[in-house]
Design an enzyme around this catalytic site. Sequence first.
Site, short mmCIF file in Angstrom:
data_model
loop_
_atom_site.label_atom_id
_atom_site.label_comp_id
_atom_site.label_asym_id
_atom_site.label_seq_id
_atom_site.Cartn_x
_atom_site.Cartn_y
_atom_site.Cartn_z
N LEU A 135 0.99 -1.12 -0.15
CA LEU A 135 0.12 0.13 -0.09
C LEU A 135 0.80 1.34 -0.14
O LEU A 135 1.89 1.40 0.72
CB LEU A 135 -0.85 -0.02 1.13
CG LEU A 135 -1.75 1.27 1.33
CD1 LEU A 135 -2.83 1.38 0.25
CD2 LEU A 135 -2.60 0.90 2.63
N ILE A 141 4.67 -1.19 3.17
CA ILE A 141 4.50 0.33 2.93
C ILE A 141 5.03 0.83 1.64
O ILE A 141 6.28 0.46 1.66
CB ILE A 141 4.44 1.09 4.04
CG1 ILE A 141 3.64 0.77 4.99
CG2 ILE A 141 4.12 2.58 3.62
CD1 ILE A 141 2.10 0.96 5.01
N LYS A 142 4.45 1.11 0.48
CA LYS A 142 5.20 1.52 -0.44
C LYS A 142 5.84 3.13 -0.30
O LYS A 142 5.01 3.99 -0.28
CB LYS A 142 4.34 1.51 -1.96
CG LYS A 142 4.21 0.17 -2.28
CD LYS A 142 3.38 0.14 -3.56
CE LYS A 142 4.15 0.15 -4.86
NZ LYS A 142 3.42 -0.22 -6.07
N ILE A 143 7.08 3.41 -0.47
CA ILE A 143 7.78 4.59 -0.48
C ILE A 143 8.58 4.69 -1.64
O ILE A 143 9.49 3.94 -2.12
CB ILE A 143 8.70 4.56 0.81
CG1 ILE A 143 7.86 4.59 2.24
CG2 ILE A 143 9.39 5.88 0.94
CD1 ILE A 143 8.61 4.41 3.38
#
EC number: 2.2.1.2
Length: 374
Positions: free
Chosen positions: A109, A140-142
């Site tokens: 996400l 978590i997409k960064i």
Amino acid sequence: MSKLKELSAKGTAVWLDFVDKQFLDAGGLKKLVDEDGLTGVTSNPTIFEKAMGHGTAYDAGLAEYDRAHPGASALDRYEWLAAADIRAAADTLRPVYDRLDAKDGYVSLEVSPTIALDTDATIAEATKLWAMVDRPNLMIKIPGTDAGAPAIAATIREGINVNVTLLFSQAAYARVAEAYAMGLEERVARGEPIDRIASVASFFVSRIDSTIDKEIDRRVGEGDPESDALKALRGKAAIANAKMAYQWYLDFLKSDRWRSLAAKGAQPQRLLWASTGVKDPAYPDTLYVDQLIGPDTVNTMPPQTMDAFRDHGTVADTLTDGVDEARRVLAEVERLGLDLDAVTSKLVDEGVASFVKSFDDLLGSIAAKHPANA
């Protein structure tokens, strides 16, 4: 055996670059897990914009949320909907995560692309989304921007799994790989475990060829004296770039720094091949899967690419094959002035801008939906 399962057996995990409520409710994800050995899912603002911004599949859930939270912002409403989809996908993949002892089975996400250049805001939102979804097999997409690297180190330090997105250059990849190691080292220094923390580095492929091929075609069309050499590079730069990134990864695994972390149980940050849908009809539609198969990697495919590979993909050890040729291709790219560094820098900016637009469109669509319309 499914060709997708054969692909996994070669070391390239199969992930799906798609998620929406109807697909999940119909059991589509579970079917891919059961029949094709799927082990992960990625999402992004463009995927959610298409899923939530069109049709009525999310209207009933949105109306329910609005009744309980009158006056909620469009961002709050989106995050609630997205978290529900991601949670459902994570639950479907939880048996995979448990069976593989936290080495796969992840769902990603993304933080808001509007904060891609803000380290502190990225850290805060990553922490918020991690708590909201509340699943150990969440990533978590960064974005792998300059501001993203310290955010990656900070979130890994706090035990949050990270999918680093929008990587195009080898230098950017090396920077975020080192940020992952730094986050693990800081946990070790605090006496905290690192054996169940995972990360992938999403290295984008097809967009590089699309950009460079366009420049090649322009120069050939203008009668460039190097036209034959230029034409010989069509469709080759992206795969060569990816293969050399993998060589960096293999070298990093041999370093004293990584060996020290591995001795404490650290999982390697796998390279994930993203943007693997073929955009040029002149190329095989499985090109960016066929040519990037090798151990400890992931390929996240849009549904049409997955269907194509299942039907007629070629399973072979290709990622470490032709490394010298990959070096030659990149040397030719440089000699001919195609400026891969400028291309990859531009693609990061365009990628962020594209996701921002999708995100803004998504929030606009959600803001326009009211309980009375559901």
